[in-house]
Design an enzyme around this catalytic site. Structure first.
Site, PDB file in Angstrom:
ATOM      1  N   HIS A   2       0.903  -1.159   0.000  1.00 22.99           N
ATOM      2  CA  HIS A   2       0.000   0.000   0.000  1.00 22.99           C
ATOM      3  C   HIS A   2       0.939   1.204   0.000  1.00 22.99           C
ATOM      4  O   HIS A   2       1.329   1.674   1.074  1.00 22.99           O
ATOM      5  CB  HIS A   2      -0.859   0.057   1.269  1.00 22.99           C
ATOM      6  N   GLU A  31      -9.109   0.148  -3.979  1.00 18.96           N
ATOM      7  CA  GLU A  31      -9.721  -0.431  -2.780  1.00 18.96           C
ATOM      8  C   GLU A  31     -11.199  -0.036  -2.692  1.00 18.96           C
ATOM      9  O   GLU A  31     -11.543   1.124  -2.873  1.00 18.96           O
ATOM     10  CB  GLU A  31      -8.987   0.063  -1.534  1.00 18.96           C
ATOM     11  N   GLU A  76      -6.786 -13.078   7.493  1.00 17.86           N
ATOM     12  CA  GLU A  76      -5.538 -12.479   7.985  1.00 17.86           C
ATOM     13  C   GLU A  76      -5.377 -12.705   9.487  1.00 17.86           C
ATOM     14  O   GLU A  76      -4.351 -13.212   9.927  1.00 17.86           O
ATOM     15  CB  GLU A  76      -5.531 -10.979   7.652  1.00 17.86           C
TER      16      GLU A  76
HETATM   17 ZN   LIG Z   1      -2.567  -5.135   2.859  1.00 22.61          ZN
END
Ligand SMILES: [Zn+2]
Length: 349
Positions: A48, A121, A188
């Protein structure tokens, strides 16, 4: 493991092979040790760049999300430019970047000398807005695709819980019909699994703290099973992280042709756990590597991601992850080091 080597004449590679054989064939050539590996330029498949000025953070995943929200105003062109310069200085062969603001994506399209994919995004949990958001994204992407840029565009639905099921299905449909790649953070943290399966945990508190609506209608499924049920797994989708998975989920990902990017240092720093490399390799799903942003990683060097796991995972797998697999998930042709390759295109680790 046998040691490998290159013979260099002038500024080009003259031969590639096992060190012992090369020494026999070129007995008078001086030997220079160059570290752990010699590879084509590595690929950072997930970062990012617009978080490059946000301070490096270590702590739980939910507190990291708060940290990012608190610094949202810094996600601008200046930050992305700083990240891009770092990737150039590292000599990467390509990059996959999640971009928060359309104007930053436009700037990167115009200024990136590096190939790769810029994924816009998308965050929207209101199913009644699914149609209008999807239409807008489709229009933006088709406009961006008209530009003659070094880098391609794709879509990043943020996570399984920050995009409504209705919107996610529409984004996947657009991606399939128009050929846009998708990249999404999936499985995640343990907090993500708790939110998806039970609607509880530390992530549930984040929107309330910022005055956003609470998470509702959680699917009661783990992230990968939820995506499988929605029909969104497949070769058009790259999932990032894939840490919190069991073997059945690894099988679902592998059999559907879904691609994978791992960011091991970020996972360790945000208390997310360790991706089960053994399970993925058992089911023949080889990941690419990414650093994630400078806000959860000390630098943008994927070689350091590989070296972080050097004693735990077969180094040949790690080298492929940082090179060939990275080019593949971004739809780029993977270079090889052969006779005639300029030495500038060889990286030492
Ligand atoms: Zn990421």
């Amino acid at each position: 493991m046998l040691e490998g080597g290159l013979v260099v004449v002038g500024q080009h590679v003259a031969a590639v092979g096992q060190l012992a054989e090369l020494q026999q064939a070129y007995p008078d050539t001086p030997l220079v040790h160059k570290g752990k590996a010699l590879t084509p330029p590595v690929v950072n498949a997930h970062t990012h760049l617009d978080l490059s000025t946000v301070p490096y953070f270590r702590g739980s995943y939910s507190s990291f999300i708060r940290h990012v929200i608190d610094h949202a105003s810094e996600r601008n062109v200046k930050a992305a430019e700083r990240g891009l310069r770092e990737l150039q200085a590292l000599g990467v062969g390509g990059f996959g970047d999640i971009v928060y603001k359309p104007e930053v994506l436009t700037w990167l399209l115009e200024h990136s000398p590096l190939p790769g994919v810029l994924y816009l995004e998308v965050i929207n949990r209101n199913p009644s807005q699914a149609d209008s958001v999807a239409k807008k994204v489709a229009q933006q992407l088709s406009d961006w695709r008209q530009q003659n840029s070094q880098v391609g565009v794709g879509i990043s639905p943020h996570t399984p819980y920050n995009v409504s099921a209705a919107l996610l299905k529409k984004l996947v449909e657009i991606a399939r019909l128009e050929g846009f790649p998708l990249q999404m953070h999936v499985a995640e943290s343990p907090e993500e699994t708790e939110l998806m399966t039970q609607g509880s945990g530390a992530l549930q508190e984040v929107p309330l703290q910022y005055g956003f609506p609470a998470y509702q209608d959680w699917p009661g499924l783990t992230p990968v099973r939820y995506l499988a049920e929605l029909g969104v797994l497949g070769p058009h989708l790259t999932i990032v992280h894939g840490v919190q998975v069991d073997e059945e989920e690894v099988q679902m990902l592998a059999q559907s042709g879904t691609r994978l990017v791992s960011c091991p240092r970020s996972n360790a720093g945000l208390k997310c756990g360790r991706m089960p490399w053994e399970l993925y390799l058992k089911h023949r799903l080889e990941p690419a590597l990414g650093t994630d942003s400078r806000s959860s990683s000390p630098d943008l060097d994927v070689r350091k991601e590989a070296l972080f796991l050097w004693e735990q995972v077969d180094p040949r797998v790690l080298v492929r992850a940082a090179t060939r697999n990275g080019y593949r998930v971004l739809g780029l042709e993977a270079p090889r080091i052969t006779r005639g390759t300029p030495i500038s295109q060889v990286q030492s680790w």
